[in-house]
Structures are given as structure tokens and as C-alpha cells.
Design a protein around this motif. Structure first.
Motif, short mmCIF file in Angstrom:
data_model
loop_
_atom_site.label_atom_id
_atom_site.label_comp_id
_atom_site.label_asym_id
_atom_site.label_seq_id
_atom_site.Cartn_x
_atom_site.Cartn_y
_atom_site.Cartn_z
N TYR A 1 42.06 53.25 33.49
CA TYR A 1 42.41 52.48 34.68
C TYR A 1 43.93 52.54 34.86
O TYR A 1 44.68 52.55 33.89
CB TYR A 1 42.00 51.01 34.53
N ASP B 1 44.37 50.07 40.01
CA ASP B 1 43.07 49.51 39.61
C ASP B 1 43.19 48.07 39.13
O ASP B 1 42.34 47.23 39.43
CB ASP B 1 42.44 50.35 38.48
N ILE B 2 44.24 47.78 38.36
CA ILE B 2 44.39 46.48 37.71
C ILE B 2 45.84 46.03 37.84
O ILE B 2 46.77 46.83 37.71
CB ILE B 2 44.00 46.55 36.22
N TRP C 1 45.18 38.94 34.19
CA TRP C 1 45.07 40.19 34.93
C TRP C 1 43.92 40.08 35.90
O TRP C 1 43.09 39.16 35.82
CB TRP C 1 44.84 41.36 33.98
N GLU C 2 43.87 41.02 36.82
CA GLU C 2 42.75 41.05 37.77
C GLU C 2 42.58 42.45 38.33
O GLU C 2 43.55 43.20 38.48
CB GLU C 2 42.98 40.05 38.92
N ARG C 3 41.34 42.81 38.61
CA ARG C 3 41.05 44.07 39.30
C ARG C 3 41.51 43.97 40.75
O ARG C 3 41.32 42.92 41.40
CB ARG C 3 39.56 44.39 39.28
N THR C 4 42.04 45.03 41.29
CA THR C 4 42.47 45.03 42.69
C THR C 4 41.27 44.84 43.62
O THR C 4 41.38 44.13 44.63
CB THR C 4 43.19 46.35 43.02
N GLU C 5 40.14 45.44 43.28
CA GLU C 5 38.96 45.29 44.13
C GLU C 5 38.51 43.84 44.18
O GLU C 5 38.05 43.36 45.22
CB GLU C 5 37.82 46.19 43.61
N THR C 6 38.64 43.13 43.07
CA THR C 6 38.27 41.71 43.05
C THR C 6 39.24 40.91 43.91
O THR C 6 38.84 39.98 44.62
CB THR C 6 38.28 41.18 41.61
N LEU D 1 36.90 45.95 28.82
CA LEU D 1 36.74 47.12 29.67
C LEU D 1 36.54 48.40 28.86
O LEU D 1 36.08 49.41 29.39
CB LEU D 1 37.97 47.29 30.56
#
Length: 336
Positions: A78, A104-105, A123-128, A161
Motif C-alpha cells: 500500500y 492508499d493510506i 491511520w485510515e484508508r483513503t477510500e474509507t 493488513l
């Protein structure tokens, strides 16, 4: 959450790299570098070392400009960008996406005003993040006046992950740091060397054609440093790696177990004081013989800088008083 406390070397490198980079805002760039150093420490503690890569490791270690990269780390394939801020509102989903919608993150790091401590918030996923922003806009309306949503998942969930691993604690246990005076272990007549940089073990440095799988200590010898264009003793130890690279000063690599601290660390040109004096004057070492150092007081030297190998000759030529002391009676006096 995790607390990261940068040491003097980290802080100096983070700042100098920002200066060399030519950043429009050196303070912002320095703080960003500290955020990357904080996340690197987390990765080293908790993630398999072969499954993450810090894009800017060498640039910060050697205080060189970074080559352009859209993200800071690769973790489990990622792309990861580290966001560092004193203002926690920067970690709201919409604000994060406005600054970086493509990785991605995103990892969020908060820092104190004086930058003496940083906290890895999560942290966080960009999609989330995109989903949260979209949901907020479609269903939630405006946020409560006194309660704003911050995007964050616990840091320790990041290793979920990748492969199932325990806390690995892969931090190198190296006793040395840049600026230390060392000699080759088990060599009674070894020359004093200066530690310039510590290479992470995954860099796989080579020694005599053999690849090293341990943390490597790179040193330079004072005689080579003295041949440089200026007084290297006035350079902060954190910048020695950058200086040696710029001036093409030869470095020698050792396994850490093959080095030990020098019992008699002084060399010609060192700045020293006799600490048991009430108000000691700054002196410069003019010669070293066995366990004894000879010095001249710095205020007697009229020129700004003399090559160390010329000091004894200049003192004799101009009849400058020199004094001899036992090595253990003297202490370094930093000039950086």
C-alpha cells in the motif's frame, strides 16, 4: 496511540534536510520529516522489515534533498503518506482528502509546539475517508458545533493488513551514534575514528565483498576529515554524513560488535577544556602521545582555522605556550 520523542540527531537531521531541500516553509518541512521518523520507528517496532519501505530514509539520514515521490512509505504494497500537524482539525476526513486524495493510506501524527514529542494518532484508508465524506454530505448535514469527526483507526491495526505477526521489535540495538569516537575492537594499536552514520540493517551494506545482515556503522578517520575544506569539528554530528558525502570523504564500514569506544579519544585539532578548572579556557589539541595530550589555548591562535597538522608547527614558530595533560583530565568542548 504511540509517543515518539526525537533525539538531538533526529531533530538536527530533520531541520538540516529541510534547509537543503530549499523548502518554502522550513518549519513545516522539518515537522513533516519528524513525522516520517516517528512512523519509521513504529514500522520498525511492529511490522516485518521486508514488507515496508521508507522512500526518504537515505535523504533524511544524509540530509540530502528528497527525490520527488507522491508518498512517503510503502507498507504491505500500500502507498502510505504521513500527515503531521499541530492543528488536529487537519485530520478531519474532508481536510485530509483535500490535501491527498490519491494514496492508499494516510497516517496522522500530532506534534507539540516545541516539537519535543509527536503522537501517532492513527491511520485510515483513503477510500474509507471518501466514503465518510460522502456519507456526511448526503445524510448527516452539518457537524455539531462543538464536535467534529476525526478520521483515525488505531495504529496497531495497521499490521492486520499484512501477515499475522507478533510484535516483532526489530529496532536495532546499536550503542553508537554519530560523533562518537571509536576504535577497532581487540586492536591495541587501532586509530581513533569518528562515527558518521548508522545504516539500518535492511540496507545490506557490504564489507570486503560480503553482504552484512546486521546494522552497519560507518566511520571516517580524523586525518581524512581534516583534509576537507573546513573545520569539521564545528559541524553537528547529525550532519557529518551529509558533509562526507558532499566532500567525497571515504567512509569505512564495520559491524557494531567489531568496534568499541575509544579509551583515549582525542586527536590533533580537537577542542577541549580541563573541566576541573573553575572557568576553563577553550584549548586546541596540538599533539597526542600515548595517554597524554598537548594543547594550546584557542585565544592565542589568531587565524580562524588552521589545518590540525600545522598547529604544532605554528605554535613553535610563534613561540606559543603549549601545555600537556593526561587524556582523562580533559573533556570535549562542542563547537557546533
Amino acid at each position: 496511540m504511540y509517543l515518539y520523542t526525537p533525539d538531538e540527531i533526529d531533530r538536527a537531521r530533520a531541520h538540516h534536510q529541510a534547509v537543503i531541500q530549499g523548502a518554502d516553509d522550513v518549519d513545516v518541512k522539518r515537522i513533516g520529516n519528524l513525522g516520517e521518523l516517528a512512523f519509521e520507528q513504529f514500522c520498525r517496532e511492529y511490522l516485518p522489515v521486508e514488507m515496508w519501505n521508507w522512500k526518504n530514509e537515505e535523504a533524511i539520514r544524509r540530509c540530502n534533498p528528497e527525490s520527488f515521490a507522491a508518498y512517503d512509505f510503502e507498507v504491505f504494497d500500500y502507498t502510505v503518506d504521513v500527515k503531521t500537524s499541530r492543528d488536529v482539525s487537519a485530520f478531519r476526513p474532508g481536510a485530509l482528502l483535500d490535501n491527498d486524495p490519491d494514496d492508499d493510506i494516510l497516517v496522522m501524527v500530532w506534534h507539540r509546539d516545541n516539537e519535543d514529542a509527536l503522537i501517532l494518532l492513527g491511520w485510515e484508508r483513503t477510500e474509507t475517508l471518501k466514503s465518510k465524506v460522502r456519507t456526511q454530505e448526503e445524510y448527516s448535514g452539518e457537524e455539531p458545533e462543538k464536535l467534529a469527526h476525526l478520521a483515525t483507526r488505531p495504529m496497531n491495526e495497521l499490521h492486520d493488513l499484512g501477515p499475522n505477526t507478533a510484535h516483532l521489535n526489530q529496532k536495532p540495538e546499536n550503542p553508537f551514534k554519530p560523533g562518537d569516537r571509536v576504535v577497532k575492537a581487540e586492536d591495541e594499536d587501532a586509530s581513533v575514528a569518528v562515527v558518521v552514520e548508522i545504516l539500518p540493517p535492511e540496507k545490506n551494506a557490504t564489507l570486503y565483498g560480503q553482504e552484512l545482515e546486521v546494522e552497519t556503522v560507518s566511520v571516517a578517520f580524523p586525518s581524512a576529515l581534516d583534509d576537507g575544506p573546513g573545520d569539521w569539528r564545528t559541524i553537528h554530528p547529525a550532519k557529518l554524513s551529509s558533509y562526507c558525502a558532499d566532500q567525497d570523504i571515504k567512509l569505512y564500514s564495520y559491524k557494531q560488535e567489531n568496534l568499541r569506544y575509544a579509551d583515549h579519544p582525542f586527536t590533533t585539532g580537537d577542542y577541549v577544556i580541563k573541566p576541573d578548572y573553575k572557568d576553563p579556557d577553550l584549548a586546541i589539541v596540538t599533539s597526542v602521545e600515548n595517554e597524554e595530550v598537548t594543547v594550546v589555548f584557542e585565544h592565542l591562535i589568531e587565524k580562524d582555522y588552521l589545518q590540525p597538522r600545522r598547529l604544532e608547527e605554528v605554535c613553535e614558530k610563534h613561540d606559543l605556550s603549549q601545555y600537556s595533560f593526561k587524556s582523562e583530565e580533559m573533556a570535549f568542548q562542542s563547537q557546533h
